[in-house]
Design an enzyme around this catalytic site. Structure first.
Site, PDB file in Angstrom:
ATOM      1  N   CYS A   1      -4.443  10.135   1.653  1.00  0.00           N
ATOM      2  CA  CYS A   1      -3.560   9.013   1.331  1.00  0.00           C
ATOM      3  C   CYS A   1      -2.205   9.460   0.788  1.00  0.00           C
ATOM      4  CB  CYS A   1      -4.250   8.097   0.325  1.00  0.00           C
ATOM      5  SG  CYS A   1      -5.704   7.292   1.025  1.00  0.00           S
TER       6      CYS A   1
ATOM      7  N   LYS B   1       0.831  -1.209   0.000  1.00  0.00           N
ATOM      8  CA  LYS B   1       0.000   0.000   0.000  1.00  0.00           C
ATOM      9  C   LYS B   1       0.862   1.254   0.000  1.00  0.00           C
ATOM     10  CE  LYS B   1      -3.421   2.781   0.477  1.00  0.00           C
ATOM     11  NZ  LYS B   1      -4.405   2.980  -0.572  1.00  0.00           N
TER      12      LYS B   1
END
Ligand code: NAD
Length: 442
Positions: free
Chosen positions: A269, A215
């Protein structure tokens, strides 16, 4: 494993779509959140975030009785943690003169602690929150083991990153490939089985730390690539080149894919996750660190552009188009557009912000316009900060008839400069030196 009841902790952009999707796939789901507003809105059958298609899925999940919401977890077969992992606003680390951000893991810690009294033999716990490497084994596992149960032996523990695109969350939740990292192969297998209840994309088992790194590597790669596009924009202005055209031409090379520059990088993010690498290994991450600094510096580059267009900013009236961190979403977190408005205000400008996805955003110090017309009426300049679809279809001639503004600053290559110039505007574009218009490229 036959899953019947799932407890989802955190009902935001990730947790609520996940909880309601699990519920519409026949599982009993308890959605847990500590925010009273979230629980109240959901109990009234409404939703508190904008995401296309979400309202219908939540309504159906609530109506079926499969989704209930609560402030507290309950006993369940599996627990899924999707709480925020921002960085601290006021705490920094330092390495070799480089100041870096520190992850605020308090929500993950609190959510994990909340599970402990309800954890039973055979349960599965999955962390989905984007987290620094080894969070699953070094932070979550020891907390869960306070229950007296042993991770990997008595209960299963996984990390599975969420990779959905805001605006497309419900489709991507089901269709995207899913990486599931277990602290043991059996944990990974159990995690894969849970996602198989609703995921149609490939489900790939690995170990927990690899899944955490996957990720962070994805988002860090995007951040570094955007940083180089932003540096190209600065270089193009210095050398008298239209960066958008130069990128379009460079991308004709079969192995080159340069991203688009812009006013900066925001959201929950990409502007946050690379710091998790820097924090955990500052000695190994000078490139990641500097890319973050380039992107964080981009609002100042925009400020200079606006100064170029308007001269002194004192008492200038500016209509800012868009505050979200990316097109067609209502998410203002870490948005560079918000920072740009503050920088302009610091220089004495009066900025009216028009954010059609959140017209009543209540951010400190921001002057929100109730409509586009109200934002532009008395403006000296229009500042395009986000490529929302509705901004792309504006008619410059109509805007001219509704506004005093004769200057446009476009930070996202959203408007055709020739059209706006023909309508009587002076057009300034990020990544393009001011002068006669360059050919427009979309
Ligand atoms: N939003 C995205 O597009 C996206 C994509 C991929 C990964 N992620 C990651 O997923 C995680 C969640 O992000 P989000 O966008 O859904 O956040 P969000 O802020 O929209 O929602 C999080 C929710 O968790 C709740 N919460 C906080 N502490 C809690 C606790 N102790 N117990 C229960 N609930 C608690 C909050 O009240 C909030 O409603 C983050 O780590 C984020 O980085 C987000």
């Amino acid at each position: 494993m036959n899953f019947q009841k799932i407890c989802v902790l955190g009902l935001g952009y990730i947790g609520l779509p996940t909880a309601s999707t699990l519920a519409t796939h026949g599982l009993k789901v308890v959605g847990v959140d500590i925010n009273p507003h979230v629980i109240e809105v959901l109990r009234n059958g409404d939703i508190h975030i904008h995401e296309p298609g979400l309202r219908a899925v939540v309504e159906s999940a609530l109506a079926s009785g499969n989704l209930t919401v609560s402030f507290q977890p309950e006993e369940a077969d599996a627990f899924l943690i999707a709480v925020p992992t921002p960085f601290y606003a006021d705490r920094h680390g330092e390495y070799d003169g480089r100041r870096y951000r520190l992850a605020d893991m308090r929500a993950v810690t609190a959510a994990t602690e909340a599970i402990v009294p309800y954890l039973r033999k055979g349960n599965l716990v999955i962390l989905e929150s984007t987290s620094p490497p080894r969070t699953t084994t070094d932070l979550v596992q020891p907390i869960l083991e306070r229950s007296g149960l042993k991770a990997g032996a008595d209960f299963h523990l996984c990390y599975s990153p969420e990779r959905v695109l805001p605006g497309q969350i419900l489709r991507e939740l089901i269709e995207n490939a899913r990486v599931v990292g277990g602290i043991t192969p059996a944990s990974a297998e159990m995690g894969c089985a849970l996602y198989a209840t609703f995921v149609k994309g490939e489900i790939i088992a690995t170990d927990a730390t690899t899944a955490e790194m996957v990720k962070l590597m994805e988002n860090t790669t995007r951040d570094v690539n955007i940083a180089i596009a932003n540096e190209f924009a600065r270089l193009a202005e210095k050398f008298g080149v239209d960066v958008w055209e130069a990128i379009r031409l460079a991308n004709r090379h079969p192995r080159i894919n340069i991203l688009q520059p812009g006013p900066g990088v925001g959201g929950h993010c990409i502007s946050v996750d690379p710091w998790f690498f820097v924090e955990t290994a500052p000695e190994l991450t000078p490139l990641i660190y500097h890319a973050r600094r380039v992107n964080d510096g981009q609002p100042h580059f925009v400020l200079e552009k606006v100064r170029q267009a308007l001269g002194s900013l004192k008492d200038k009236k500016i209509a800012a188009f868009g505050l979200a961190y990316k097109p067609d979403v209502d998410d203002l977190r870490e948005s560079p557009a918000v920072e740009i408005v503050h920088l302009l205000q610091d220089e004495g400008a009066n900025v009216k912000a028009w954010e059609p996805f959140k017209p009543d955003a209540n951010l400190p110090g921001l002057d929100m316009a109730a409509s586009r017309e109200a934002a532009i009426q008395d403006a000296d300049a229009l500042l395009l900060l986000v490529k929302h679809s509705e901004f792309m279809s504006l008619d410059p001639a109509k805007i001219r008839s509704q506004s005093r503004a004769r200057v446009v600053v476009d930070c996202v290559n959203g408007w055709d400069p020739t059209q706006w110039e023909n309508a009587g505007f002076r057009v300034f574009r990020l990544g393009v030196p001011h002068g006669p218009s360059q050919p427009f490229s979309s």
